[in-house]
Design an enzyme around this catalytic site. Structure first.
Site, PDB file in Angstrom:
ATOM      1  N   GLY A   1      18.313  -7.158   6.816  1.00  0.00           N
ATOM      2  CA  GLY A   1      19.733  -7.531   6.718  1.00  0.00           C
ATOM      3  C   GLY A   1      19.841  -8.970   6.237  1.00  0.00           C
TER       4      GLY A   1
ATOM      5  N   LYS B   1       0.855  -1.185   0.000  1.00  0.00           N
ATOM      6  CA  LYS B   1       0.000   0.000   0.000  1.00  0.00           C
ATOM      7  C   LYS B   1       0.885   1.226   0.000  1.00  0.00           C
ATOM      8  CE  LYS B   1      -4.167  -1.598   2.234  1.00  0.00           C
ATOM      9  NZ  LYS B   1      -5.113  -1.317   3.289  1.00  0.00           N
TER      10      LYS B   1
HETATM   11  N1  LIG Z   1      17.411  -8.145   2.769  1.00  0.00           N
HETATM   12  C1  LIG Z   1      16.530  -8.197   3.754  1.00  0.00           C
HETATM   13  O1  LIG Z   1      16.716  -7.620   4.812  1.00  0.00           O
HETATM   14  C2  LIG Z   1      15.300  -8.996   3.575  1.00  0.00           C
HETATM   15  C3  LIG Z   1      14.938  -9.502   2.361  1.00  0.00           C
HETATM   16  N2  LIG Z   1      13.800 -10.213   2.226  1.00  0.00           N
HETATM   17  C4  LIG Z   1      13.435 -10.719   0.925  1.00  0.00           C
HETATM   18  O2  LIG Z   1      14.444 -11.591   0.462  1.00  0.00           O
HETATM   19  C5  LIG Z   1      14.428 -11.593  -0.958  1.00  0.00           C
HETATM   20  C6  LIG Z   1      15.840 -11.461  -1.477  1.00  0.00           C
HETATM   21  O3  LIG Z   1      16.358 -10.221  -1.117  1.00  0.00           O
HETATM   22  P1  LIG Z   1      17.858  -9.834  -1.551  1.00  0.00           P
HETATM   23  O4  LIG Z   1      18.711 -11.033  -1.443  1.00  0.00           O
HETATM   24  O5  LIG Z   1      18.189  -8.625  -0.785  1.00  0.00           O
HETATM   25  O6  LIG Z   1      17.639  -9.474  -3.085  1.00  0.00           O
HETATM   26  P2  LIG Z   1      18.767  -9.492  -4.259  1.00  0.00           P
HETATM   27  O7  LIG Z   1      18.296  -8.582  -5.311  1.00  0.00           O
HETATM   28  O8  LIG Z   1      20.107  -9.298  -3.669  1.00  0.00           O
HETATM   29  O9  LIG Z   1      18.695 -10.982  -4.804  1.00  0.00           O
HETATM   30  C7  LIG Z   1      17.615 -11.455  -5.520  1.00  0.00           C
HETATM   31  C8  LIG Z   1      18.115 -12.516  -6.464  1.00  0.00           C
HETATM   32  O10 LIG Z   1      16.975 -13.109  -7.081  1.00  0.00           O
HETATM   33  C9  LIG Z   1      17.350 -13.470  -8.393  1.00  0.00           C
HETATM   34  N3  LIG Z   1      16.153 -13.575  -9.241  1.00  0.00           N
HETATM   35  C10 LIG Z   1      15.464 -12.602  -9.869  1.00  0.00           C
HETATM   36  N4  LIG Z   1      14.434 -13.126 -10.550  1.00  0.00           N
HETATM   37  C11 LIG Z   1      14.477 -14.464 -10.347  1.00  0.00           C
HETATM   38  C12 LIG Z   1      13.712 -15.557 -10.795  1.00  0.00           C
HETATM   39  N5  LIG Z   1      12.649 -15.367 -11.589  1.00  0.00           N
HETATM   40  N6  LIG Z   1      14.043 -16.804 -10.390  1.00  0.00           N
HETATM   41  C13 LIG Z   1      15.094 -17.013  -9.581  1.00  0.00           C
HETATM   42  N7  LIG Z   1      15.887 -15.994  -9.134  1.00  0.00           N
HETATM   43  C14 LIG Z   1      15.583 -14.753  -9.504  1.00  0.00           C
HETATM   44  C15 LIG Z   1      18.270 -12.368  -8.852  1.00  0.00           C
HETATM   45  O11 LIG Z   1      19.124 -12.948  -9.829  1.00  0.00           O
HETATM   46  P3  LIG Z   1      19.618 -12.192 -11.142  1.00  0.00           P
HETATM   47  O12 LIG Z   1      21.016 -11.869 -10.798  1.00  0.00           O
HETATM   48  O13 LIG Z   1      19.482 -13.181 -12.224  1.00  0.00           O
HETATM   49  O14 LIG Z   1      18.727 -10.993 -11.327  1.00  0.00           O
HETATM   50  C16 LIG Z   1      19.006 -11.985  -7.570  1.00  0.00           C
HETATM   51  O15 LIG Z   1      20.259 -12.608  -7.469  1.00  0.00           O
HETATM   52  C17 LIG Z   1      13.505 -10.451  -1.380  1.00  0.00           C
HETATM   53  O16 LIG Z   1      12.264 -10.967  -1.784  1.00  0.00           O
HETATM   54  C18 LIG Z   1      13.348  -9.624  -0.110  1.00  0.00           C
HETATM   55  O17 LIG Z   1      12.097  -8.981  -0.011  1.00  0.00           O
HETATM   56  C19 LIG Z   1      12.983 -10.499   3.280  1.00  0.00           C
HETATM   57  C20 LIG Z   1      13.289 -10.035   4.522  1.00  0.00           C
HETATM   58  C21 LIG Z   1      14.451  -9.214   4.763  1.00  0.00           C
END
Ligand SMILES: NC(=O)C1=CN([C@@H]2O[C@H](COP(=O)(O)OP(=O)(O)OC[C@H]3O[C@@H](n4cnc5c(N)ncnc54)[C@H](OP(=O)(O)O)[C@@H]3O)[C@@H](O)[C@H]2O)C=CC1
Ligand SMILES: N[C@@H](CC=O)C(=O)O
Length: 332
Positions: free
Chosen positions: A312, A213
């Protein structure tokens, strides 16, 4: 030794940290009689899988089961549990299709990614077809035990009537740092480098990440379809520095601070910026900490309070790892 096969989707900040946690916890898990077997890792374009497929074979018991299923004219998807856990650490809604399919194959699902559960109600219902096979603690409050605590309260028949909290690590960090005199544009970049923000920090700034939202901190001309993330971070966000600084200063003159607050009460759910006394529980919040106050029959006068690091890679990946271990009983 119990063996849990995993396929990791998304190997960014959280995914990589999860792999590191898995590797560094090998002896701890061995002592507990568990081995996490990562059989594949994929990103948006590619998939790497364990080379066992070239050297190993399906065992005889499984082959007999394949024959039984086909003899009965059924699809192979009717085979007894594939016994695989899909761990979604991407930030993409594109994983939803795969996850919906694997539910029918009897696989388990562990999510850090909020999008599959928050886009369409049909997807949510599908992913929750087998509630014991899905865990997503890290989608709220990173590694904090928010969902598990709420489930325990609700399962004991204690009705929850109000939840109030601050659930964005990024916005908490941004507000604290801007209060300390730093410009918005600088602290958002730092929050990104610390692994607090979503891949596109506008998901955090818009409130999308808190409840899909909006009380928007940015104007329409900086929407993601008009401006790239890089351009937003390089130039767009600087244009917001003065406005945010002014809002923070005005609140401070009244003895208040700005916090991004979510309230759930009855069927009402609101998220947005609120000006709160510095001395209130939410006003005292510092850095990327989240806080959640849960009011129920048992926690009526004094709420149950859950507080701690709310963003984090380390804490989020730890939450994902704990979720995986929590479903270990579903594996032979
Ligand atoms: N960081 C935090 O504090 C927190 C994060 N989260 C959640 O964790 C998740 C990951 O966050 P974060 O690691 O920071 O994000 P990043 O952007 O660092 O990593 C996401 C990864 O997902 C890959 N990706 C994108 N599309 C797809 C797909 N269709 N299939 C498989 N892999 C894919 C990307 O790969 P490519 O290199 O190919 O684009 C990238 O490496 C998010 O959803 C976030 O909301 C939840 C709680 C806390
Ligand atoms: N970007 C999120 C990370 C966790 O979901 C936040 O800042 O809270």
């Amino acid at each position: 030794m119990k063996s849990i096969p995993l396929l990791l989707m998304g190997c960014g900040g959280v995914g990589r940290q999860l792999l590191q946690h898995i590797v560094s916890c090998r002896s701890l898990h061995a002592n507990q009689g568990v081995h996490l077997r990562v059989v594949g890792v994929c990103d948006s374009k590619s998939l790497v899988v364990a080379s066992d497929v070239f050297t190993r074979e399906l065992n005889d018991k499984f082959l007999v089961e394949v024959c039984r299923v086909k003899l009965n004219g059924l699809s192979l998807s009717k085979l007894a549990d594939f016994g695989l856990a899909f761990v979604d650490c991407s930030a993409s809604s594109e994983t939803t299709g795969v996850l919906n399919r694997v539910v029918d194959l009897g696989c388990c699902i562990v999510l850090a990614n909020k999008k599959p559960l928050t886009s369409r109600l049909e997807d949510y219902d599908k992913l929750y077809s087998y509630p014991r096979r899905i865990r997503h603690e890290s989608t709220v409050g990173a590694g904090l035990p928010v969902i598990a605590s709420l489930n325990r309260i609700l399962l004991s028949g204690d009705p929850v009537h109000r939840i109030i909290g601050s659930l964005s690590g990024t916005l908490g960090y941004v507000m604290s740092e801007v209060e300390g005199g730093k410009p918005l544009s600088e602290v958002v970049k730092t929050a990104k480098s610390l692994g607090f923000t979503e891949p596109d920090p506008r998901d955090d700034l818009s409130g999308m990440d808190v409840a899909r939202k909006i009380e928007s901190l940015y104007p329409d001309e900086m929407e993601p379809d008009v401006m790239s993330v890089e351009e937003f971070l390089a130039t767009g966000i600087k244009l917001l520095d003065n406005d945010v600084e002014e809002r923070v200063k005005k609140a401070s003159l009244r003895g208040n601070v700005l916090r991004y607050v979510c309230v759930i009460e009855g069927s009402r759910c609101e998220v947005g910026i609120q000006e709160l006394p510095k001395t209130s529980a939410l006003g005292r919040l510092k850095g990327s900490d989240n806080v959640l106050e849960i009011y129920s029959r048992c926690y009526n006068e004094q709420p149950l309070v859950i507080q701690g690091a709310g963003a984090g890679n380390d804490t989020t990946a730890a939450g994902v790892l704990a979720d995986i271990l929590d479903i270990q009983d579903l594996f032979p």
